[in-house]
Scaffold this motif. Structure first.
Motif, PDB file in Angstrom:
ATOM      1  N   THR A   1      -0.530  -9.705   0.223  1.00  0.00           N
ATOM      2  CA  THR A   1      -0.713  -8.730   1.283  1.00  0.00           C
ATOM      3  C   THR A   1       0.519  -7.835   1.358  1.00  0.00           C
ATOM      4  O   THR A   1       1.624  -8.235   0.963  1.00  0.00           O
ATOM      5  N   ARG A   2       0.317  -6.624   1.849  1.00  0.00           N
ATOM      6  CA  ARG A   2       1.413  -5.670   2.021  1.00  0.00           C
ATOM      7  C   ARG A   2       1.317  -5.082   3.408  1.00  0.00           C
ATOM      8  O   ARG A   2       0.206  -4.795   3.896  1.00  0.00           O
ATOM      9  N   ASP A   3       2.447  -4.876   4.048  1.00  0.00           N
ATOM     10  CA  ASP A   3       2.493  -4.192   5.332  1.00  0.00           C
ATOM     11  C   ASP A   3       2.918  -2.751   5.097  1.00  0.00           C
ATOM     12  O   ASP A   3       4.026  -2.495   4.592  1.00  0.00           O
ATOM     13  N   LEU A   4       2.035  -1.819   5.441  1.00  0.00           N
ATOM     14  CA  LEU A   4       2.287  -0.393   5.233  1.00  0.00           C
ATOM     15  C   LEU A   4       2.832   0.183   6.538  1.00  0.00           C
ATOM     16  O   LEU A   4       2.129   0.266   7.531  1.00  0.00           O
ATOM     17  N   GLU A   5       4.082   0.577   6.512  1.00  0.00           N
ATOM     18  CA  GLU A   5       4.779   0.958   7.737  1.00  0.00           C
ATOM     19  C   GLU A   5       4.695   2.450   8.045  1.00  0.00           C
ATOM     20  O   GLU A   5       5.044   2.870   9.144  1.00  0.00           O
ATOM     21  N   SER A   6       4.264   3.260   7.078  1.00  0.00           N
ATOM     22  CA  SER A   6       4.297   4.708   7.261  1.00  0.00           C
ATOM     23  C   SER A   6       3.046   5.355   6.690  1.00  0.00           C
ATOM     24  O   SER A   6       2.303   4.737   5.924  1.00  0.00           O
ATOM     25  N   VAL A   7       2.844   6.624   7.046  1.00  0.00           N
ATOM     26  CA  VAL A   7       1.731   7.389   6.491  1.00  0.00           C
ATOM     27  C   VAL A   7       1.897   7.538   4.986  1.00  0.00           C
ATOM     28  O   VAL A   7       0.934   7.428   4.222  1.00  0.00           O
ATOM     29  N   ALA A   8       3.124   7.760   4.527  1.00  0.00           N
ATOM     30  CA  ALA A   8       3.368   7.894   3.091  1.00  0.00           C
ATOM     31  C   ALA A   8       2.982   6.619   2.347  1.00  0.00           C
ATOM     32  O   ALA A   8       2.406   6.686   1.258  1.00  0.00           O
ATOM     33  N   ALA A   9       3.270   5.464   2.933  1.00  0.00           N
ATOM     34  CA  ALA A   9       2.926   4.198   2.290  1.00  0.00           C
ATOM     35  C   ALA A   9       1.417   3.999   2.243  1.00  0.00           C
ATOM     36  O   ALA A   9       0.870   3.510   1.243  1.00  0.00           O
ATOM     37  N   VAL A  10       0.719   4.379   3.318  1.00  0.00           N
ATOM     38  CA  VAL A  10      -0.741   4.269   3.334  1.00  0.00           C
ATOM     39  C   VAL A  10      -1.354   5.213   2.309  1.00  0.00           C
ATOM     40  O   VAL A  10      -2.261   4.843   1.547  1.00  0.00           O
ATOM     41  N   ALA A  11      -0.859   6.443   2.256  1.00  0.00           N
ATOM     42  CA  ALA A  11      -1.373   7.417   1.295  1.00  0.00           C
ATOM     43  C   ALA A  11      -1.164   6.927  -0.134  1.00  0.00           C
ATOM     44  O   ALA A  11      -2.064   7.043  -0.983  1.00  0.00           O
ATOM     45  N   ASP A  12       0.001   6.364  -0.412  1.00  0.00           N
ATOM     46  CA  ASP A  12       0.292   5.855  -1.745  1.00  0.00           C
ATOM     47  C   ASP A  12      -0.622   4.681  -2.095  1.00  0.00           C
ATOM     48  O   ASP A  12      -1.122   4.583  -3.223  1.00  0.00           O
ATOM     49  N   ALA A  13      -0.881   3.802  -1.130  1.00  0.00           N
ATOM     50  CA  ALA A  13      -1.751   2.652  -1.365  1.00  0.00           C
ATOM     51  C   ALA A  13      -3.192   3.092  -1.641  1.00  0.00           C
ATOM     52  O   ALA A  13      -3.879   2.504  -2.488  1.00  0.00           O
ATOM     53  N   ILE A  14      -3.659   4.117  -0.937  1.00  0.00           N
ATOM     54  CA  ILE A  14      -5.007   4.642  -1.183  1.00  0.00           C
ATOM     55  C   ILE A  14      -5.074   5.291  -2.555  1.00  0.00           C
ATOM     56  O   ILE A  14      -5.994   5.052  -3.352  1.00  0.00           O
ATOM     57  N   ARG A  15      -4.079   6.112  -2.852  1.00  0.00           N
ATOM     58  CA  ARG A  15      -4.070   6.853  -4.119  1.00  0.00           C
ATOM     59  C   ARG A  15      -4.039   5.918  -5.320  1.00  0.00           C
ATOM     60  O   ARG A  15      -4.666   6.181  -6.349  1.00  0.00           O
ATOM     61  N   HIS A  16      -3.321   4.793  -5.200  1.00  0.00           N
ATOM     62  CA  HIS A  16      -3.155   3.872  -6.325  1.00  0.00           C
ATOM     63  C   HIS A  16      -4.080   2.660  -6.248  1.00  0.00           C
ATOM     64  O   HIS A  16      -3.871   1.662  -6.944  1.00  0.00           O
ATOM     65  N   LEU A  17      -5.113   2.747  -5.411  1.00  0.00           N
ATOM     66  CA  LEU A  17      -6.195   1.751  -5.356  1.00  0.00           C
ATOM     67  C   LEU A  17      -5.740   0.374  -4.885  1.00  0.00           C
ATOM     68  O   LEU A  17      -6.412  -0.624  -5.139  1.00  0.00           O
ATOM     69  N   GLN A  18      -4.609   0.320  -4.184  1.00  0.00           N
ATOM     70  CA  GLN A  18      -4.235  -0.944  -3.562  1.00  0.00           C
ATOM     71  C   GLN A  18      -5.155  -1.220  -2.375  1.00  0.00           C
ATOM     72  O   GLN A  18      -5.412  -2.378  -2.042  1.00  0.00           O
ATOM     73  N   VAL A  19      -5.627  -0.174  -1.750  1.00  0.00           N
ATOM     74  CA  VAL A  19      -6.693  -0.265  -0.766  1.00  0.00           C
ATOM     75  C   VAL A  19      -7.744   0.738  -1.212  1.00  0.00           C
ATOM     76  O   VAL A  19      -7.430   1.868  -1.574  1.00  0.00           O
ATOM     77  N   ARG A  20      -9.026   0.325  -1.243  1.00  0.00           N
ATOM     78  CA  ARG A  20     -10.063   1.174  -1.829  1.00  0.00           C
ATOM     79  C   ARG A  20     -11.410   0.808  -1.208  1.00  0.00           C
ATOM     80  O   ARG A  20     -11.519  -0.123  -0.438  1.00  0.00           O
TER      81      ARG A  20
END
Length: 337
Positions: free
Chosen positions: A28-47
């Motif tokens: 699991t990863r804790d996404l603390e910022s909008v940039a982290a969420v955007a990066d996770a979506i873009r790189h399919l960590q969350v999809r």
């Protein structure tokens, strides 16, 4: 028990299952910022279309935690900037834009300064998540009749708990059939090039105690010809008003094969995936992903460096190949209104 793919962390961050690590590692990863969420979506960590909408909504809340002291105008300006960043991550999934628009509308309709707006956003993001959980359950209930005891079902990509806030869309009827004691045989297409079927669908179903057999994508036609598939259940990232829909690349071919072999083919999705502003599938934007996803496998090259590669993430299945649409409102047919 189906896995839970998203949650609030104790600190108010967005906690996700890192889906690029599966099936080898559950992290699991804790996404603390909008940039982290955007990066996770873009790189399919969350999809998964529903889940990235939920993650984006929750990401706005996490990313604005330190801005609650701002005046109304400054807070709204920052919110709109964050929403634009998240909206640009993946163009095909309609749920992403739907969730962001809903969050923006909630903030604009709320009186007061930054603190009051942030509180409303937190409530709204949680509501989006919980509504999706309920919609998944409804999809499962409406699709349960499609899976009698002994049914053999083929699915593609991952449209389960890892793609939503609940028990999934295409996998929701399978979870409820299992819960009801029915024996269901699931065939999961591997879903090249990122292998969401092999890595994710097979992992989450076996994790829940549901038998699952992974097949090469090219084996689907042979299975249908041998009468080993009773029904095909797939998810959707974007459904047009006429019923054309975008889903993981390879879905269109499955639909044509199912039509040829007289196998019922159902699209399973929440009503929020239906885009009433889009007349047909020709206007659905198709995300083009990096060539390296096609030319490598598990970090190793499977094609010459000099070769080109096409990597559309989605294709569009015409409505004429779809037996029905399993939604939270029932099994329906287009045109949608």
């Amino acid at each position: 028990m189906p896995v839970q793919a998203i949650a609030w962390s104790p600190s108010g961050a967005v906690r996700i299952v890192d889906q690029r690590a599966l099936p080898e590692d559950f992290a699991t990863r804790d996404l603390e910022s909008v940039a982290a969420v955007a990066d996770a979506i873009r790189h399919l960590q969350v999809r998964g279309a529903p889940l990235i909408g939920i993650a984006a909504a929750m990401g706005l809340v996490a990313g604005l935690r330190d801005d609650r002291g701002l005046a109304r105008g400054a807070f709204l300006a920052k919110l709109e900037g964050h929403a634009a960043v998240l909206a640009a991550t993946r163009p095909t999934a309609v749920n992403l834009r739907w969730a962001l628009d809903r969050m923006l509308a909630a903030a604009r309709e709320t009186p007061g300064e930054g603190g009051a707006l942030w509180e409303r956003l937190q409530v709204e993001a949680t509501a989006i998540w919980e509504e999706d959980r309920a919609m998944c359950r409804k999809i499962g209930e409406h699709g349960l009749a499609l899976l009698p005891d002994g049914a053999k079902v083929l699915t593609h990509c991952n449209a389960g708990a890892l793609a939503t806030g609940g028990i999934g869309t295409a996998l929701a009827p399978i979870y409820l059939a299992h819960e009801a004691g029915r024996q269901v045989q699931v065939f999961a297409g591997e879903s090249r090039p990122v292998l969401q079927g092999a890595r994710l669908t097979a992992w989450e179903l076996t994790h829940a105690g549901i038998p699952c057999t992974v097949i090469a994508d090219a084996a689907a036609g042979a299975l249908m010809r041998a009468a080993q598939v009773d029904v095909v259940l797939v998810g959707a990232d974007h459904i047009a008003r006429n019923g054309d829909f975008a889903n993981k690349i390879g879905t269109y071919g499955l639909a044509v094969l199912a039509f040829h072999h007289s196998v019922p083919f159902y699209c399973c999705a929440p009503s929020s995936t239906i885009d009433l502003g889009l007349a047909d599938g020709d206007a659905i934007p198709i995300e083009q992903r990096p060539a390296e996803e096609v030319k490598t496998l598990a970090g190793r090259p499977v094609a010459p460096a000099e070769a080109g590669a096409l990597n559309p993430a989605f294709d569009v299945t015409p409505a004429r190949y779809v037996t029905g649409y399993v939604t939270d409102r029932g099994v329906v047919k287009p045109p949608f209104a």
